[in-house]
Scaffold this motif. Structure first.
Motif, PDB file in Angstrom:
ATOM      1  N   CYS A   1       0.542  -1.252   0.189  1.00 12.60           N
ATOM      2  CA  CYS A   1      -0.304  -0.034   0.100  1.00 12.60           C
ATOM      3  C   CYS A   1       0.487   0.994   0.240  1.00 12.60           C
ATOM      4  CB  CYS A   1      -1.107   0.014   1.325  1.00 12.60           C
ATOM      5  SG  CYS A   1      -1.767   1.689   1.241  1.00 12.60           S
TER       6      CYS A   1
ATOM      7  N   LYS B   1      -3.630   6.335   3.989  1.00 13.27           N
ATOM      8  CA  LYS B   1      -3.437   5.200   3.512  1.00 13.27           C
ATOM      9  C   LYS B   1      -4.326   4.196   5.357  1.00 13.27           C
ATOM     10  CE  LYS B   1       0.935   5.502   2.485  1.00 13.27           C
ATOM     11  NZ  LYS B   1       0.909   7.315   3.062  1.00 13.27           N
ATOM     12  N   THR B   2      -3.660   4.861   5.954  1.00  8.77           N
ATOM     13  CA  THR B   2      -3.614   3.862   7.354  1.00  8.77           C
ATOM     14  C   THR B   2      -5.349   4.161   7.573  1.00  8.77           C
ATOM     15  OG1 THR B   2      -1.138   5.188   7.822  1.00  8.77           O
ATOM     16  CG2 THR B   2      -3.148   3.727   9.747  1.00  8.77           C
TER      17      THR B   2
ATOM     18  N   LEU C   1      -7.065   1.584   5.906  1.00  7.11           N
ATOM     19  CA  LEU C   1      -7.164   0.328   6.254  1.00  7.11           C
ATOM     20  C   LEU C   1      -7.316  -0.235   7.837  1.00  7.11           C
ATOM     21  CD1 LEU C   1      -2.560   0.135   5.449  1.00  7.11           C
ATOM     22  CD2 LEU C   1      -4.931  -1.562   4.547  1.00  7.11           C
TER      23      LEU C   1
ATOM     24  N   VAL D   1      -1.766  -6.874   4.086  1.00  6.26           N
ATOM     25  CA  VAL D   1      -1.347  -5.236   3.165  1.00  6.26           C
ATOM     26  C   VAL D   1       0.146  -5.146   4.108  1.00  6.26           C
ATOM     27  CG1 VAL D   1      -2.197  -2.685   2.574  1.00  6.26           C
ATOM     28  CG2 VAL D   1      -3.577  -4.746   3.145  1.00  6.26           C
TER      29      VAL D   1
ATOM     30  N   GLU E   1       2.130  -1.088   4.494  1.00  6.32           N
ATOM     31  CA  GLU E   1       1.811  -0.330   4.154  1.00  6.32           C
ATOM     32  C   GLU E   1       2.745   0.481   4.351  1.00  6.32           C
ATOM     33  OE1 GLU E   1       0.313   3.986   6.164  1.00  6.32           O
ATOM     34  OE2 GLU E   1      -0.527   1.947   7.221  1.00  6.32           O
TER      35      GLU E   1
ATOM     36  N   ILE F   1      -1.619  -1.485  -3.720  1.00  7.32           N
ATOM     37  CA  ILE F   1      -2.997  -0.771  -3.559  1.00  7.32           C
ATOM     38  C   ILE F   1      -1.664   0.561  -3.721  1.00  7.32           C
ATOM     39  CG2 ILE F   1      -4.839   0.132  -2.427  1.00  7.32           C
ATOM     40  CD1 ILE F   1      -4.605  -3.032  -1.019  1.00  7.32           C
ATOM     41  N   TYR F   2      -3.040   1.979  -4.485  1.00  7.91           N
ATOM     42  CA  TYR F   2      -2.188   2.718  -4.257  1.00  7.91           C
ATOM     43  C   TYR F   2      -2.687   4.240  -4.135  1.00  7.91           C
ATOM     44  CZ  TYR F   2       1.618   6.983  -5.576  1.00  7.91           C
ATOM     45  OH  TYR F   2       2.319   7.677  -5.541  1.00  7.91           O
ATOM     46  N   VAL F   3      -2.553   5.127  -2.652  1.00 14.19           N
ATOM     47  CA  VAL F   3      -4.086   6.600  -2.412  1.00 14.19           C
ATOM     48  C   VAL F   3      -3.810   8.117  -3.310  1.00 14.19           C
ATOM     49  CG1 VAL F   3      -5.043   6.867  -0.485  1.00 14.19           C
ATOM     50  CG2 VAL F   3      -4.541   4.706  -0.469  1.00 14.19           C
TER      51      VAL F   3
ATOM     52  N   ARG G   1      -3.447  -4.531  -9.314  1.00 11.71           N
ATOM     53  CA  ARG G   1      -4.074  -2.690  -8.544  1.00 11.71           C
ATOM     54  C   ARG G   1      -4.837  -2.222  -8.534  1.00 11.71           C
ATOM     55  NH1 ARG G   1      -2.378  -1.204 -14.359  1.00 11.71           N
ATOM     56  NH2 ARG G   1      -3.168  -0.427 -15.143  1.00 11.71           N
TER      57      ARG G   1
ATOM     58  N   SER H   1      -8.764   8.874  -2.176  1.00 19.73           N
ATOM     59  CA  SER H   1      -9.147   8.723  -1.014  1.00 19.73           C
ATOM     60  C   SER H   1      -9.723  10.116  -0.372  1.00 19.73           C
ATOM     61  CB  SER H   1      -8.384   8.180   0.136  1.00 19.73           C
ATOM     62  OG  SER H   1      -7.482   9.661  -0.026  1.00 19.73           O
TER      63      SER H   1
ATOM     64  N   TRP I   1     -13.207  -3.639  -1.786  1.00 23.34           N
ATOM     65  CA  TRP I   1     -11.410  -4.344  -1.730  1.00 23.34           C
ATOM     66  C   TRP I   1     -11.995  -5.682  -2.016  1.00 23.34           C
ATOM     67  CZ3 TRP I   1      -6.857  -3.825   1.732  1.00 23.34           C
ATOM     68  CH2 TRP I   1      -6.722  -2.391   1.316  1.00 23.34           C
TER      69      TRP I   1
END
Length: 246
Positions: A85, A93-94, A97, A128, A130, A152-154, A184, A189, A237
């Motif tokens: 991630c 990101k966090t 998750l 994952v 991160e 996974i790209y945020v 991918r 977000s 997801w």
């Protein structure tokens, strides 16, 4: 007489069960020990031992029959996959998750280095990893590519246009590695914020920067998300997980 009849019926029952659960040779041996008349205390002791073993075989047979009819008690283990991630610092990101793992999303500190969270989905578990997104850490991203089975790209959809383009360029460098062959998912977000650009606007920013191909491909998911819609996030997801189960 009633006691004698009951004992005789019990012997017949155990004899039938024993014959169905043991090889013929062992059954004959048990029969000689247990079902012949009890002539001595030693023979009685052998009979008790045979009865105990017969009961053990009966329990094993009944348990096996139960499992064959009704299936195992425990569901089969779900396969696990290692997923990276990535994204700039404060991209969310966090928080994403934590939502998926049902953890608090308040006061989330920036990730220093990396952190691993197991995201448990219906048919798979995604471990994952991160990676911190601070500018000083991005040059180390490639060190974590080995062993990854997806990325996974945020991207923060509240970021100004130039930051979105920088994030897209960083994604391009990631996709120029071995990760280009992996499934991918690109997440825009913070879509619940009033300052957020829409998914269509963000796609247009990629196109204008000549990076629109990053949002395409057979195993690529692009979606907007927010912590305010955890069910929708989980559905996204689950769609991503289909790349590993189909």
């Amino acid at each position: 007489r009633a006691l004698s009849l009951s004992f005789s019926l019990s012997l017949s029952l155990f004899r039938a069960l024993l014959s169905s659960l043991t090889p013929p040779s062992r059954f004959i041996a048990y029969s000689e020990v247990f079902f012949n008349p009890v002539l001595s205390f030693g023979r009685l002791n052998q009979s008790v031992m045979a009865l105990a073993e017969c009961w053990a075989f009966t329990r094993v047979g009944c348990y096996s029959l139960w499992r064959r009819i009704f299936g195992p008690y425990d569901a089969p283990p779900r396969p696990m996959y290692e997923v990276l991630c990535l994204g700039f610092e404060a991209s969310g990101k966090t928080t994403i998750l934590n939502v998926l793992c049902r953890e608090s999303t308040e006061g989330v500190p920036p990730t220093a280095g990396f952190a691993i969270k197991p995201v448990q989905l219906e048919h798979v578990i995604l471990n994952v990893k991160e990676i911190g997104g601070a500018e000083s850490l991005r040059k180390y991203w490639s060190r974590y590519f080995e062993g990854a089975q997806g990325v996974i790209y945020v991207i923060d959809s509240t970021a100004p246009r130039d930051q979105v383009v920088l994030a897209a360029e960083a994604l391009q460098s990631v996709m120029n590695s071995r990760l280009s062959r992996m499934p991918r998912m690109i997440l825009f977000s913070k879509q619940d914020s009033d300052a957020a650009s829409s998914e269509e606007e963000l796609r247009a920013m990629f196109e204008d920067a000549g990076l629109g191909e990053l949002l395409e491909g057979g195993r690529c998911i692009v979606a907007g998300c927010s912590r305010a819609s955890p069910d929708e996030l989980a559905d996204i997801w689950e769609r991503f997980a289909l790349y590993y189960t189909s």
